[in-house]
Scaffold this motif. Structure first.
Motif, PDB file in Angstrom:
ATOM      1  N   UNK A 139       0.824  -1.213   0.000  1.00 32.63           N
ATOM      2  CA  UNK A 139       0.000   0.000   0.000  1.00 32.63           C
ATOM      3  C   UNK A 139       0.859   1.264   0.000  1.00 32.63           C
ATOM      4  N   UNK A 140       2.006   1.192   0.656  1.00 34.33           N
ATOM      5  CA  UNK A 140       2.945   2.315   0.687  1.00 34.33           C
ATOM      6  C   UNK A 140       4.252   1.897   0.041  1.00 34.33           C
ATOM      7  N   UNK A 141       4.753   2.738  -0.840  1.00 31.84           N
ATOM      8  CA  UNK A 141       6.054   2.477  -1.466  1.00 31.84           C
ATOM      9  C   UNK A 141       6.845   3.774  -1.537  1.00 31.84           C
ATOM     10  N   UNK A 142       8.146   3.647  -1.655  1.00 27.66           N
ATOM     11  CA  UNK A 142       9.008   4.779  -1.962  1.00 27.66           C
ATOM     12  C   UNK A 142       9.371   4.716  -3.442  1.00 27.66           C
ATOM     13  N   UNK A 143       9.318   5.858  -4.110  1.00 30.98           N
ATOM     14  CA  UNK A 143       9.662   5.920  -5.527  1.00 30.98           C
ATOM     15  C   UNK A 143      10.842   6.874  -5.697  1.00 30.98           C
ATOM     16  N   UNK A 144      11.935   6.343  -6.231  1.00 37.99           N
ATOM     17  CA  UNK A 144      13.130   7.143  -6.484  1.00 37.99           C
ATOM     18  C   UNK A 144      13.255   7.348  -7.989  1.00 37.99           C
ATOM     19  N   UNK A 145      13.447   8.597  -8.382  1.00 39.67           N
ATOM     20  CA  UNK A 145      13.489   8.947  -9.806  1.00 39.67           C
ATOM     21  C   UNK A 145      14.933   9.162 -10.225  1.00 39.67           C
ATOM     22  N   UNK A 146      15.350   8.420 -11.234  1.00 36.79           N
ATOM     23  CA  UNK A 146      16.713   8.529 -11.745  1.00 36.79           C
ATOM     24  C   UNK A 146      16.680   8.852 -13.234  1.00 36.79           C
ATOM     25  N   UNK A 147      17.787   9.345 -13.718  1.00 32.97           N
ATOM     26  CA  UNK A 147      17.934   9.603 -15.146  1.00 32.97           C
ATOM     27  C   UNK A 147      19.421   9.539 -15.489  1.00 32.97           C
ATOM     28  N   UNK A 148      19.713   9.673 -16.752  1.00 33.56           N
ATOM     29  CA  UNK A 148      21.120   9.721 -17.194  1.00 33.56           C
ATOM     30  C   UNK A 148      21.497  11.152 -17.518  1.00 33.56           C
ATOM     31  N   UNK A 149      22.715  11.505 -17.208  1.00 32.45           N
ATOM     32  CA  UNK A 149      23.219  12.815 -17.590  1.00 32.45           C
ATOM     33  C   UNK A 149      24.659  12.646 -18.082  1.00 32.45           C
ATOM     34  N   UNK A 165       6.688   7.109   0.877  1.00 33.79           N
ATOM     35  CA  UNK A 165       5.380   6.667   1.357  1.00 33.79           C
ATOM     36  C   UNK A 165       4.255   7.039   0.386  1.00 33.79           C
ATOM     37  N   UNK A 166       4.449   6.687  -0.854  1.00 28.59           N
ATOM     38  CA  UNK A 166       3.446   6.960  -1.886  1.00 28.59           C
ATOM     39  C   UNK A 166       2.278   5.999  -1.709  1.00 28.59           C
ATOM     40  N   UNK A 167       1.063   6.531  -1.664  1.00 29.48           N
ATOM     41  CA  UNK A 167      -0.139   5.736  -1.423  1.00 29.48           C
ATOM     42  C   UNK A 167      -1.124   5.946  -2.568  1.00 29.48           C
ATOM     43  N   UNK A 168      -2.409   5.620  -2.301  1.00 23.61           N
ATOM     44  CA  UNK A 168      -3.444   5.840  -3.314  1.00 23.61           C
ATOM     45  C   UNK A 168      -3.904   7.290  -3.370  1.00 23.61           C
ATOM     46  N   UNK A 169      -3.358   8.131  -2.515  1.00 25.94           N
ATOM     47  CA  UNK A 169      -3.568   9.580  -2.623  1.00 25.94           C
ATOM     48  C   UNK A 169      -2.366  10.187  -3.324  1.00 25.94           C
ATOM     49  N   UNK A 190      13.397   8.575 -18.027  1.00 24.76           N
ATOM     50  CA  UNK A 190      13.629   8.498 -16.587  1.00 24.76           C
ATOM     51  C   UNK A 190      13.398   7.062 -16.112  1.00 24.76           C
ATOM     52  N   UNK A 191      13.972   6.742 -14.966  1.00 25.58           N
ATOM     53  CA  UNK A 191      13.897   5.407 -14.383  1.00 25.58           C
ATOM     54  C   UNK A 191      13.286   5.545 -12.998  1.00 25.58           C
ATOM     55  N   UNK A 192      12.223   4.771 -12.746  1.00 28.33           N
ATOM     56  CA  UNK A 192      11.553   4.798 -11.453  1.00 28.33           C
ATOM     57  C   UNK A 192      11.927   3.536 -10.691  1.00 28.33           C
ATOM     58  N   UNK A 193      12.566   3.720  -9.549  1.00 32.55           N
ATOM     59  CA  UNK A 193      12.953   2.588  -8.702  1.00 32.55           C
ATOM     60  C   UNK A 193      11.987   2.564  -7.516  1.00 32.55           C
ATOM     61  N   UNK A 194      11.157   1.520  -7.470  1.00 31.70           N
ATOM     62  CA  UNK A 194      10.145   1.392  -6.420  1.00 31.70           C
ATOM     63  C   UNK A 194      10.694   0.487  -5.322  1.00 31.70           C
ATOM     64  N   UNK A 195      10.691   0.999  -4.087  1.00 36.94           N
ATOM     65  CA  UNK A 195      11.264   0.249  -2.969  1.00 36.94           C
ATOM     66  C   UNK A 195      10.262   0.112  -1.827  1.00 36.94           C
ATOM     67  N   UNK A 196      10.462  -0.944  -1.034  1.00 40.50           N
ATOM     68  CA  UNK A 196       9.710  -1.099   0.203  1.00 40.50           C
ATOM     69  C   UNK A 196      10.200  -0.047   1.200  1.00 40.50           C
TER      70      UNK A 196
END
Length: 240
Positions: A139-149, A165-169, A190-196
């Motif tokens: 229900x809760x995840x952390x999303x880290x946004x990466x890219x190349x430069x 703590x990304x949720x349904x809101x 961009x690359x989205x890394x979803x973590x617990x």
């Protein structure tokens, strides 16, 4: 005698004119346009007014301005009976939303999460808000946004933002500065890394591309409402 006749006729004409002028003047009906985009699994029937069926998605339907009654059905089950506003001489866009079986059916417009009031960022930056509607992720995840430069002499991966703590809101909007390619132009991949959030275990890595104008290095949009969908991909709900 003739003078008296004309006098009486004038009085009657004036009386008739004043009688016809009483009450509110008749106003011309004003029309606007309405669109309803479909972010559901499908199978929704839309009924406008008494019995006017509109197959989704609805695009540029002309209706009398003001509050108009709309009913939304899944088969024969009434999901929502509501009034949607139509603005004179304008197009008002609404969104039908039910990203998975566990979420309720909703209809909203661009005021969701303050999207309509969010200003465009400057330079090679974007603003993003995330929600998590995955059926398999926590229900809760952390999303880290990466890219190349590009850093001479090679391209390197960097982190440009995090959403905790990304949720349904939908989260608040965050301004992210994009990487640059070897031509010093914004990198739109961009690359989205979803973590617990607790264990920090990587649950999913998602590649996402911000669309560019055809035959141009300019991005199409700079403000995004994004959500992790039921297939663990990313869906753009709104952008501008």
């Amino acid at each position: 005698m003739r003078i008296i006749f004309y006098f009486i006729l004038s009085v009657l004409t004036l009386f008739c004119f004043l009688s016809c002028s009483k009450g509110e003047p008749v106003k011309d009906l004003l029309f606007g346009k309405l669109a309803i985009l479909d972010f559901t699994p499908g199978g929704i029937t839309i009924v406008e007014g008494g019995a006017n069926k509109l197959p989704p998605p609805v695009n540029n339907v002309s209706l009398v301005s003001g509050g108009n009654r709309f009913r939304f059905y899944a088969q024969n089950n009434l999901l929502l009976d509501t009034s949607l506003m139509v603005e004179a001489y304008k197009k008002h866009t609404y969104f039908m939303f039910k990203p998975n079986v566990n979420t309720p059916f909703r209809v909203f417009d661009e005021s969701l999460n303050g999207f309509d009031k969010e200003t465009l960022p400057d330079g090679s930056s974007v603003k993003i808000s995330f929600a998590n509607f995955s059926g398999t992720l926590p229900d809760l995840v952390n999303i880290y946004v990466r890219t190349n430069t590009y850093k001479i002499p090679v391209s390197q991966q960097i982190q440009i933002g995090e959403f905790l703590n990304v949720s349904t809101s939908f989260s608040g909007f965050k301004k992210l500065t994009l990487g640059l390619n070897s031509s010093s132009l914004p990198e739109n991949a961009i690359i989205l890394v979803v973590k617990d959030p607790v264990s920090q275990q990587v649950l999913k890595t998602i590649n996402f591309t911000l669309p560019k104008v055809i035959n141009s290095d300019q991005l199409v949009d700079y403000v995004y409402l994004l959500y992790v969908n039921d297939q663990n991909g990313v869906t753009t709900l709104m952008s501008k």
